[in-house]
Design a protein around this motif. Structure first.
Motif, PDB file in Angstrom:
ATOM      1  N   GLU A 282     -15.311 -11.682  -1.769  1.00 26.59           N
ATOM      2  CA  GLU A 282     -14.258 -12.686  -1.927  1.00 26.59           C
ATOM      3  C   GLU A 282     -13.976 -13.035  -3.393  1.00 26.59           C
ATOM      4  N   PRO A 283     -15.010 -13.344  -4.199  1.00 25.97           N
ATOM      5  CA  PRO A 283     -14.718 -13.630  -5.618  1.00 25.97           C
ATOM      6  C   PRO A 283     -14.176 -12.428  -6.370  1.00 25.97           C
TER       7      PRO A 283
ATOM      8  N   ARG B 231     -17.576 -11.636 -15.178  1.00 27.65           N
ATOM      9  CA  ARG B 231     -18.884 -12.294 -15.233  1.00 27.65           C
ATOM     10  C   ARG B 231     -18.923 -13.504 -14.305  1.00 27.65           C
ATOM     11  N   ARG B 232     -17.862 -14.288 -14.321  1.00 27.93           N
ATOM     12  CA  ARG B 232     -17.816 -15.483 -13.479  1.00 27.93           C
ATOM     13  C   ARG B 232     -17.732 -15.113 -11.998  1.00 27.93           C
ATOM     14  N   ALA B 233     -17.053 -14.023 -11.684  1.00 30.87           N
ATOM     15  CA  ALA B 233     -17.017 -13.567 -10.295  1.00 30.87           C
ATOM     16  C   ALA B 233     -18.419 -13.183  -9.823  1.00 30.87           C
ATOM     17  N   ASN B 234     -19.183 -12.537 -10.683  1.00 31.34           N
ATOM     18  CA  ASN B 234     -20.556 -12.163 -10.323  1.00 31.34           C
ATOM     19  C   ASN B 234     -21.446 -13.394 -10.160  1.00 31.34           C
ATOM     20  N   VAL B 235     -21.215 -14.412 -10.997  1.00 32.18           N
ATOM     21  CA  VAL B 235     -21.987 -15.652 -10.870  1.00 32.18           C
ATOM     22  C   VAL B 235     -21.701 -16.318  -9.532  1.00 32.18           C
TER      23      VAL B 235
ATOM     24  N   ASP C  25     -14.843 -14.708   4.358  1.00 36.46           N
ATOM     25  CA  ASP C  25     -14.711 -16.168   4.322  1.00 36.46           C
ATOM     26  C   ASP C  25     -14.358 -16.592   2.905  1.00 36.46           C
ATOM     27  N   PHE C  26     -13.048 -16.709   2.634  1.00 37.30           N
ATOM     28  CA  PHE C  26     -12.600 -17.069   1.301  1.00 37.30           C
ATOM     29  C   PHE C  26     -12.827 -18.545   0.996  1.00 37.30           C
ATOM     30  N   SER C  27     -13.276 -19.298   2.005  1.00 40.40           N
ATOM     31  CA  SER C  27     -13.586 -20.708   1.742  1.00 40.40           C
ATOM     32  C   SER C  27     -14.802 -20.854   0.841  1.00 40.40           C
ATOM     33  N   VAL C  28     -15.563 -19.773   0.649  1.00 41.77           N
ATOM     34  CA  VAL C  28     -16.723 -19.833  -0.254  1.00 41.77           C
ATOM     35  C   VAL C  28     -16.274 -20.076  -1.692  1.00 41.77           C
ATOM     36  N   LEU C  29     -14.980 -19.849  -1.963  1.00 46.59           N
ATOM     37  CA  LEU C  29     -14.461 -20.055  -3.314  1.00 46.59           C
ATOM     38  C   LEU C  29     -14.175 -21.523  -3.604  1.00 46.59           C
TER      39      LEU C  29
ATOM     40  N   GLY D 266     -14.410 -24.992  -4.776  1.00 44.54           N
ATOM     41  CA  GLY D 266     -15.259 -25.566  -5.818  1.00 44.54           C
ATOM     42  C   GLY D 266     -15.534 -24.622  -6.965  1.00 44.54           C
ATOM     43  N   TYR D 267     -15.283 -23.325  -6.741  1.00 44.58           N
ATOM     44  CA  TYR D 267     -15.537 -22.337  -7.790  1.00 44.58           C
ATOM     45  C   TYR D 267     -14.264 -21.882  -8.499  1.00 44.58           C
ATOM     46  N   ILE D 268     -13.102 -22.173  -7.915  1.00 48.72           N
ATOM     47  CA  ILE D 268     -11.850 -21.675  -8.481  1.00 48.72           C
ATOM     48  C   ILE D 268     -11.631 -22.153  -9.917  1.00 48.72           C
ATOM     49  N   PRO D 269     -11.813 -23.448 -10.238  1.00 44.49           N
ATOM     50  CA  PRO D 269     -11.656 -23.864 -11.647  1.00 44.49           C
ATOM     51  C   PRO D 269     -12.616 -23.127 -12.585  1.00 44.49           C
ATOM     52  N   TYR D 270     -13.839 -22.914 -12.113  1.00 46.17           N
ATOM     53  CA  TYR D 270     -14.832 -22.205 -12.927  1.00 46.17           C
ATOM     54  C   TYR D 270     -14.371 -20.782 -13.216  1.00 46.17           C
ATOM     55  N   VAL D 271     -13.861 -20.087 -12.198  1.00 44.92           N
ATOM     56  CA  VAL D 271     -13.404 -18.709 -12.389  1.00 44.92           C
ATOM     57  C   VAL D 271     -12.169 -18.675 -13.275  1.00 44.92           C
ATOM     58  N   MET D 272     -11.246 -19.618 -13.063  1.00 46.27           N
ATOM     59  CA  MET D 272     -10.000 -19.629 -13.822  1.00 46.27           C
ATOM     60  C   MET D 272     -10.242 -19.835 -15.315  1.00 46.27           C
TER      61      MET D 272
END
Length: 219
Positions: free
Chosen positions: A188-189, A174-178, A4-8, A10-16
């Motif tokens: 997914e992350p 690190r952000r992927a693990n968060v 379920d890649f929809s879990v990303l 809201g997190y995409i800007p944070y990871v980027m």
């Protein structure tokens, strides 16, 4: 498969944002490694014995121990030995730069020695100082000869930068693990971050090929 890649969302800007940190870290480490590696390579071809000995021992130590071990030693040893609270990013840049220099010193030395010996002799006969000769005549040609190896080292630094997450640097890994810890879904992350790394490597490889073609045309 319960993907379920929809879990990303809201997190995409944070990871980027981790992309900028990863690129900055790679650039600084590569630049530091190149400068220090060049100095070490000059030590290795020097007529001064202690300089050759130092460069040889240095290269042996950093090539003979794991990069992760070097990273942890610098991050934890500096506060203990020197009472200096080094930041994770600074410790990572120092460790990766020192390690990269050990490998690049051999590459740069080979590049310098690949330049026609006659150019050394011609410069010396014209009275050109050694420092000027190396900076203006020899090193530019050496870098041109070893450009593919330098690009490979940059790519390795970019990929190995994921190790800095173990000391808390807010890079891509690190952000992927968060995100994984927040969503309880790690696959997914991690896949998203893997795609970012892959794209960055492709861009770097493409830029290197373009630069290499231009250098060949200038011959």
């Amino acid at each position: 498969m319960n993907l379920d890649f929809s879990v990303l969302n809201g997190y995409i800007p944070y990871v980027m944002k981790g992309t900028a940190i990863t690129l900055l870290f790679t650039l600084v480490s590569a630049l530091f490694g190149f400068i220090w590696g060049t100095i070490l390579s000059l030590f290795k071809i020097s007529n001064i014995g202690p300089l050759r000995w130092f460069a040889t021992v240095y290269t042996s130590i950093f090539r003979g121990t794991p990069l992760l071990l070097q990273l942890l030693l610098i991050y934890y040893a500096i506060p203990q030995l020197f009472q200096y609270d080094i930041s994770p990013l600074m410790a990572a840049g120092l460790a990766f730069g020192l390690n990269s220099a050990a490998y690049l010193s051999e590459t740069i030395r080979a590049g310098i020695q690949s330049v026609d010996r006659g150019q050394h002799e011609a410069a010396m006969s014209l009275g050109i100082p050694y420092k000027t000769m190396m900076i203006s005549i020899i090193l530019p040609q050496a870098v041109k000869n070893i450009l593919p190896a330098l690009v490979n080292e940059c790519i390795s630094l970019l990929k190995e930068s994921s190790l800095v997450s173990v000391i808390g640097v807010e890079d891509l890994m690190r952000r992927a693990n968060v995100v994984g810890a927040d969503t309880f879904k790690y696959f997914e992350p991690l896949v998203f971050v893997a795609v970012i790394y892959y794209v960055l490597v492709l861009i770097l490889s493409t830029v290197a090929r373009v630069l290499e073609r231009r250098l060949r045309r200038s011959d």
